[in-house]
Design an enzyme around this catalytic site. Structure first.
Site, mmCIF file in Angstrom:
data_model
loop_
_atom_site.group_PDB
_atom_site.id
_atom_site.type_symbol
_atom_site.label_atom_id
_atom_site.label_comp_id
_atom_site.label_asym_id
_atom_site.label_seq_id
_atom_site.Cartn_x
_atom_site.Cartn_y
_atom_site.Cartn_z
ATOM 1 N N HIS A 1 16.818 -36.493 -9.002
ATOM 2 C CA HIS A 1 16.015 -36.931 -7.850
ATOM 3 C C HIS A 1 14.583 -36.408 -7.931
ATOM 4 C CE1 HIS A 1 19.604 -38.554 -6.104
ATOM 5 N NE2 HIS A 1 20.203 -37.378 -6.201
ATOM 6 N N LYS B 1 12.277 -14.805 -11.577
ATOM 7 C CA LYS B 1 11.972 -13.681 -12.484
ATOM 8 C C LYS B 1 10.894 -14.085 -13.476
ATOM 9 C CE LYS B 1 13.153 -11.116 -10.772
ATOM 10 N NZ LYS B 1 13.805 -11.039 -9.533
ATOM 11 N N ARG C 1 3.791 -0.417 -4.889
ATOM 12 C CA ARG C 1 3.507 -0.962 -3.557
ATOM 13 C C ARG C 1 2.175 -1.699 -3.501
ATOM 14 N NH1 ARG C 1 6.879 1.514 0.175
ATOM 15 N NH2 ARG C 1 5.559 0.770 1.855
ATOM 16 N N GLU D 1 7.394 -14.600 -11.742
ATOM 17 C CA GLU D 1 6.841 -13.334 -11.232
ATOM 18 C C GLU D 1 6.157 -12.515 -12.326
ATOM 19 O OE1 GLU D 1 9.425 -11.264 -7.742
ATOM 20 O OE2 GLU D 1 10.519 -11.632 -9.577
ATOM 21 N N CYS E 1 0.841 -1.171 0.000
ATOM 22 C CA CYS E 1 0.000 0.000 0.000
ATOM 23 C C CYS E 1 0.892 1.243 0.000
ATOM 24 C CB CYS E 1 -0.949 0.097 1.197
ATOM 25 S SG CYS E 1 -2.094 -1.267 1.315
ATOM 26 N N TRP F 1 -2.772 -2.705 -1.675
ATOM 27 C CA TRP F 1 -2.481 -4.128 -1.883
ATOM 28 C C TRP F 1 -3.333 -4.833 -0.836
ATOM 29 C CZ3 TRP F 1 -0.592 -8.445 0.680
ATOM 30 C CH2 TRP F 1 -0.180 -9.503 -0.126
ATOM 31 N N ASN G 1 -1.513 2.152 5.727
ATOM 32 C CA ASN G 1 -0.669 1.096 5.175
ATOM 33 C C ASN G 1 -0.247 0.227 6.342
ATOM 34 O OD1 ASN G 1 1.333 -0.475 3.971
ATOM 35 N ND2 ASN G 1 2.879 1.124 4.152
ATOM 36 N N GLY G 2 -0.537 -1.085 6.271
ATOM 37 C CA GLY G 2 -0.149 -1.990 7.349
ATOM 38 C C GLY G 2 -1.282 -2.925 7.686
ATOM 39 N N GLU H 1 17.040 -17.597 -9.120
ATOM 40 C CA GLU H 1 16.654 -16.217 -9.432
ATOM 41 C C GLU H 1 16.070 -16.128 -10.848
ATOM 42 O OE1 GLU H 1 16.053 -13.693 -7.786
ATOM 43 O OE2 GLU H 1 16.222 -11.989 -9.134
ATOM 44 N N LYS I 1 5.982 -4.598 -4.335
ATOM 45 C CA LYS I 1 7.429 -4.481 -4.207
ATOM 46 C C LYS I 1 7.880 -4.524 -2.757
ATOM 47 C CE LYS I 1 11.414 -2.814 -6.196
ATOM 48 N NZ LYS I 1 11.774 -4.169 -6.613
#
Ligand code: G6P
Length: 611
Positions: free
Chosen positions: A507, A488, A27, A491, A2, A73, A99-100, A484, A606
């Site tokens: 395996h 990417k 955000r 996402e 947020c 968010w 926000n929170g 990574e 983010k």
């Protein structure tokens, strides 16, 4: 998560707030809303992105020199118009942005409902503003005092800004656990979750501390702590440039940030490394580096891409310092009872410096007596402020939700920390130390060479854009690169992708391989090279399609792989900094070709300031 923005001054608030919300959209982008005060207190809010809110409004209705705005968010309550912020109080005389997360909102809400409050949304935030108003009416106190009392009843994390209908020149804000910055202009003030909405108006900022309440009234700012004690505001001058938060001609922030890496790594090394002189200076860690012989163990904590940077660091640090290193997800570390001993150093890695799990893990480690180092990008962030010592990554603002330049800057800083400790400890020879400094200095130009492959990587992306799954495999230093690369891709393109140590393929993941499965190998010339070749053959024998990232001049893998991407050679400890770049580009182009929203992928944010 947020983003919040507030403005009070002499200009029109609406354009400032809308622009600020767009800058903070990384955000969260589930809904957006604003509240403006011009005689009446008007709230406008809408599900979807800030541009959708903007399109639904007519600017002539929006005259006001004071206002607040929010981009969400979703946590409590689905993304819809009703759950969008700002939220009114019961009388509609107050409006809040938050926000929170309010953890005890359930019990507070029940109590307020018993008192007759009616709620319009499913959010925890609406409970906060009802509570503030309830206190204000019952105790007949000021809004500032009501916020202060409400804070003592609320459990959780928050940054809030409150607007009051009867006070056209007043904004009240408070924070605990979620970021809040005040921009101090001439006759005007800005409030925001970070400095990006503020920087084009003023570079004088105040980072608000936890449990502080800010009152901006009639052009004056004052701060009280939760015990009602006045605090002296500390005004800092920010060095951030406006260009660093604009797209600068690139189609997306992510692409811009990928292309910024030669410069961001250089900025990270600047003033710290001089290979010719054999110098490596990390000013923020100097005091602790003199005590390296007391370090028995290093624990690295982070989330997401930062955790991957930590995994690379594990290899580098153990190799050069010979100190045992453990890498953990901050979210796991904080919920067990970890053993921390005197002599343990905990390194917390975080681009934003605000990730709730990383911050909580840091506090836990600190409470158990560990020395805490921070590796953060955002200057003045909560994590940076809570550490004993640290080194900033200096990558500049990263706006694209999928992290790119922050990763390479983190790995660069962590490699410098490893080399600095090793040098102090004497666990590395002078010659190796110096040659590693030369290796670091060469990284920006090697990344530049990878960026020159952009067009051919785009062609490769066209071949694979319709794949449903991807495997990324690497060994040793390249195993975290595989993780990574896979992260990417998933996402931003929503293609399922897994990163695996190449040797572990047999395996399990080998069962997935058929002619439809693209397998990306990071197969550079290093100590695992021959072993990785065997793994490539195992994939080819099962008709998998192999894309291999190889060292320049490689001939062996070219005969086996379907596609190769040649990258400059480097010491194997440095390769992750270079090998990750083509993988970033591959994900980017695949996502663009699939029509995905690259900078704001679905469901992600983010800065994850919720647990
Ligand atoms: C979110 C972001 C990731 C990031 C992670 C950790 O999930 O989308 O890109 O790696 O948080 O963030 P931090 O700011 O702590 O590095």
């Amino acid at each position: 998560m947020c983003g919040i923005v507030g403005y009070v001054g002499f200009r029109q608030a609406y354009p400032i707030i809308i622009k600020g919300l767009k800058r903070l959209e990384y955000r969260g982008y589930d809904s957006a809303g604003i509240a403006l005060l011009n005689g009446s207190l008007n709230v406008y809010k809408k599900k979807g992105k800030v541009s959708e809110l903007e399109d639904s409004l007519t600017e002539t209705d929006l005259q006001s020199t004071i206002g607040i705005g929010h981009t969400r968010w979703a946590t409590h309550g689905e993304p819809n118009d009703a759950n969008a912020h700002p939220h009114y109080s019961a009388s509609e005389d107050l409006a809040i942005i938050h926000n929170g997360i309010i953890e005890n909102y359930g019990s507070l809400k029940e109590e307020l409902i018993r008192k007759g409050h009616i709620f319009q949304s499913d959010t925890d935030s609406e409970v906060f503003i009802h509570l503030i108003e309830d206190i204000k009416l019952n105790l007949a106190c000021s809004l500032e005092e009501s916020v202060r009392i409400a804070m003592s009843q609320v459990v959780g994390a928050y940054a809030i800004v409150v607007l009051e209908k009867s006070s056209p020149n007043q904004l009240i804000a408070a924070r605990k656990g979620s970021p809040l910055v005040v921009g101090v202009g001439k006759g005007e003030f800005f409030l925001a979750s970070d400095a990006t909405p503020i920087i084009e108006y003023t570079n004088e900022v105040i980072y608000i501390n936890d449990f502080d309440i800010v009152t901006i009234r009639n052009g004056e700012l004052s701060i009280l702590n939760i015990d009602a004690k006045p605090q002296v505001p500390y005004i800092q001058t920010l060095e951030m440039e406006l260009e660093s938060i604009e797209k600068g001609g690139f189609e997306h922030f992510m692409l811009k940030e990928i292309f910024e890496q030669p410069r961001s790594v250089l900025d990270c090394l600047r003033g710290r490394v001089s290979a010719d002189k054999g110098h490596l200076i990390l000013g923020g860690l100097r005091e602790y580096l003199n005590r390296v012989n007391n370090i028995d163990r290093i624990i690295i904590l982070g989330c997401g891409t930062s955790w991957h940077a930590g995994l690379v660091a594990e290899y580098v640090m153990e190799e050069f310092t010979r100190i045992p290193v453990e890498v953990e997800y901050a979210s796991e570390f904080r919920y067990r009872n970890p053993i921390i001993r005197e002599g343990d150093v905990v390194i917390v890695i975080s681009q934003s410096g605000e990730t709730a799990d990383s911050l909580a893990a840091l506090e836990l480690a600190r409470s158990k007596g560990a020395i805490i180092f921070g590796v953060c990008n955002v200057v003045g962030s909560s994590i940076a402020r809570a550490t004993h010592a640290g080194a900033y990554t200096h990558a500049g603002p990263e706006i694209g939700v999928a992290s790119t330049k922050a990763f390479t800057a983190q790995v660069t800083v962590l490699t410098m920390i490893a080399l600095a400790i090793a040098n102090k400890k004497g666990s590395i020879s002078e010659a190796t130390f110096r040659s590693m400094l030369y290796e670091l200095e060469a990284v920006p130009s090697k990344i530049e060479k990878c960026l020159a492959l952009n067009d051919s990587i785009k062609e490769l992306a066209a071949e694979f854009k319709d794949a449903h799954n991807f495997l990324y495999l690497g060994r040793g230093y390249n195993f975290p690169v595989a993780l990574e690369g896979a992260l990417k891709l998933k996402e931003i393109s929503y293609i399922h992708a897994e990163g695996y140590p190449a040797a572990e393929m047999k395996h399990g993941p080998i069962a997935l391989i058929d002619e439809a499965m693209p397998v990306v190998f990071i197969a550079t010339h290093d100590s695992s090279y021959e072993k990785v070749i065997s793994n490539i053959q195992e994939v080819k024998a099962r008709k998998g399609r192999v894309i291999a990232v190889v060292s320049e001049g490689d001939t062996k893998i070219k005969t086996m792989a379907d596609y190769t991407i040649e990258i400059p050679t480097a010491h194997e400890a440095i390769i992750p900094l270079i090998a990750v770049v083509p993988l970033q580009l591959l994900s980017y182009h695949i996502a663009v070709m699939r029509g995905c929203h690259v900078d704001q992928p679905r469901n992600l944010a983010k800065s994850v300031t919720v647990e």
